[in-house]
Design a protein around this motif. Structure first.
Motif, short mmCIF file in Angstrom:
data_model
loop_
_atom_site.label_atom_id
_atom_site.label_comp_id
_atom_site.label_asym_id
_atom_site.label_seq_id
_atom_site.Cartn_x
_atom_site.Cartn_y
_atom_site.Cartn_z
N PHE A 148 -24.22 3.83 -38.47
CA PHE A 148 -23.15 4.07 -39.44
C PHE A 148 -22.77 5.54 -39.49
O PHE A 148 -21.59 5.90 -39.57
CB PHE A 148 -23.56 3.61 -40.84
N VAL A 149 -23.77 6.41 -39.47
CA VAL A 149 -23.51 7.86 -39.50
C VAL A 149 -22.93 8.30 -38.16
O VAL A 149 -21.93 9.04 -38.11
CB VAL A 149 -24.79 8.64 -39.84
N LEU A 150 -23.52 7.84 -37.07
CA LEU A 150 -23.02 8.20 -35.74
C LEU A 150 -21.58 7.74 -35.55
O LEU A 150 -20.79 8.42 -34.90
CB LEU A 150 -23.91 7.59 -34.66
N GLY A 151 -21.24 6.60 -36.16
CA GLY A 151 -19.89 6.07 -36.05
C GLY A 151 -18.92 6.63 -37.06
O GLY A 151 -17.73 6.28 -37.06
N GLY A 152 -19.41 7.48 -37.97
CA GLY A 152 -18.55 8.12 -38.95
C GLY A 152 -18.04 7.21 -40.05
O GLY A 152 -17.02 7.51 -40.67
N VAL A 153 -18.76 6.10 -40.33
CA VAL A 153 -18.28 5.16 -41.35
C VAL A 153 -19.06 5.26 -42.66
O VAL A 153 -18.72 4.58 -43.63
CB VAL A 153 -18.29 3.70 -40.84
N ALA A 154 -20.10 6.11 -42.70
CA ALA A 154 -20.91 6.21 -43.92
C ALA A 154 -21.63 7.55 -43.96
O ALA A 154 -21.81 8.21 -42.94
CB ALA A 154 -21.93 5.07 -43.98
N TYR A 155 -22.05 7.91 -45.17
CA TYR A 155 -22.89 9.08 -45.35
C TYR A 155 -24.01 8.71 -46.31
O TYR A 155 -23.97 7.69 -47.01
CB TYR A 155 -22.09 10.29 -45.86
N TYR A 156 -25.04 9.54 -46.36
CA TYR A 156 -26.24 9.29 -47.15
C TYR A 156 -26.39 10.34 -48.25
O TYR A 156 -26.07 11.51 -48.06
CB TYR A 156 -27.49 9.38 -46.29
N ASP A 157 -26.97 9.90 -49.36
CA ASP A 157 -27.54 10.78 -50.37
C ASP A 157 -29.02 10.44 -50.43
O ASP A 157 -29.41 9.27 -50.29
CB ASP A 157 -26.89 10.55 -51.74
N ILE A 158 -29.84 11.45 -50.64
CA ILE A 158 -31.29 11.27 -50.64
C ILE A 158 -31.85 11.68 -51.99
O ILE A 158 -31.59 12.78 -52.47
CB ILE A 158 -31.96 12.12 -49.55
N VAL A 159 -32.64 10.79 -52.59
CA VAL A 159 -33.39 11.11 -53.81
C VAL A 159 -34.87 10.96 -53.47
O VAL A 159 -35.30 9.91 -52.99
CB VAL A 159 -33.02 10.16 -54.98
N GLN A 160 -35.61 12.01 -53.69
CA GLN A 160 -37.04 12.04 -53.41
C GLN A 160 -37.78 11.91 -54.74
O GLN A 160 -37.44 12.60 -55.70
CB GLN A 160 -37.37 13.35 -52.71
N PHE A 161 -38.79 11.02 -54.79
CA PHE A 161 -39.56 10.92 -56.02
C PHE A 161 -40.99 10.49 -55.75
O PHE A 161 -41.31 10.01 -54.66
CB PHE A 161 -38.87 10.00 -57.04
N HIS A 162 -41.84 10.68 -56.75
CA HIS A 162 -43.24 10.30 -56.68
C HIS A 162 -43.47 9.14 -57.64
O HIS A 162 -43.52 9.36 -58.86
CB HIS A 162 -44.15 11.47 -57.07
#
Length: 112
Positions: free
Chosen positions: A79-93
């Motif tokens: 999806f990212v390589l094809g330019g159709v989506a992006y990510y948000d990252i939430v890190q938690f414990h």
């Protein structure tokens, strides 16, 4: 059944995928994306995933050694390589609730 052991700590990542192209374009890459997901489920890195409702993207729960590993990994998503989506990252414990320990250890719910 326990997932394969990978280097990780007690950190879990919530990855939100947001489509930035028409669903027709997303659907063209969907099988490649699912294959990518499956490879990371097999490795034990991904714990759960699914589409957002309404269908504007998806969500992935992952375990990794650190955020940099996750950032590098998402760059390989079709999806990212094809330019159709992006990510948000939430890190938690995870520390509380019936799924906190299985999320950290990778144990299945039946084992928890």
């Amino acid at each position: 059944m326990t997932a394969p052991s990978l280097p990780h700590n007690d950190t879990v990542f919530v990855l939100t995928v947001t489509y930035n192209a028409p669903l027709k374009c997303v659907d063209e890459l969907l099988q490649a994306h699912r294959d990518w997901l499956d490879s990371h489920f097999s490795s034990g890195l991904f714990l759960a995933s699914g589409p957002r409702v309404p269908r504007t993207g998806g969500v992935i729960l992952a375990r990794a050694a650190d955020r940099a590993d996750v950032e590098a990994l998402i760059l390989t998503d079709p999806f990212v390589l094809g330019g159709v989506a992006y990510y948000d990252i939430v890190q938690f414990h995870p520390t509380r609730g019936p799924f906190a320990e299985p999320l950290v250890t990778g144990a299945t719910v039946e084992q928890a």
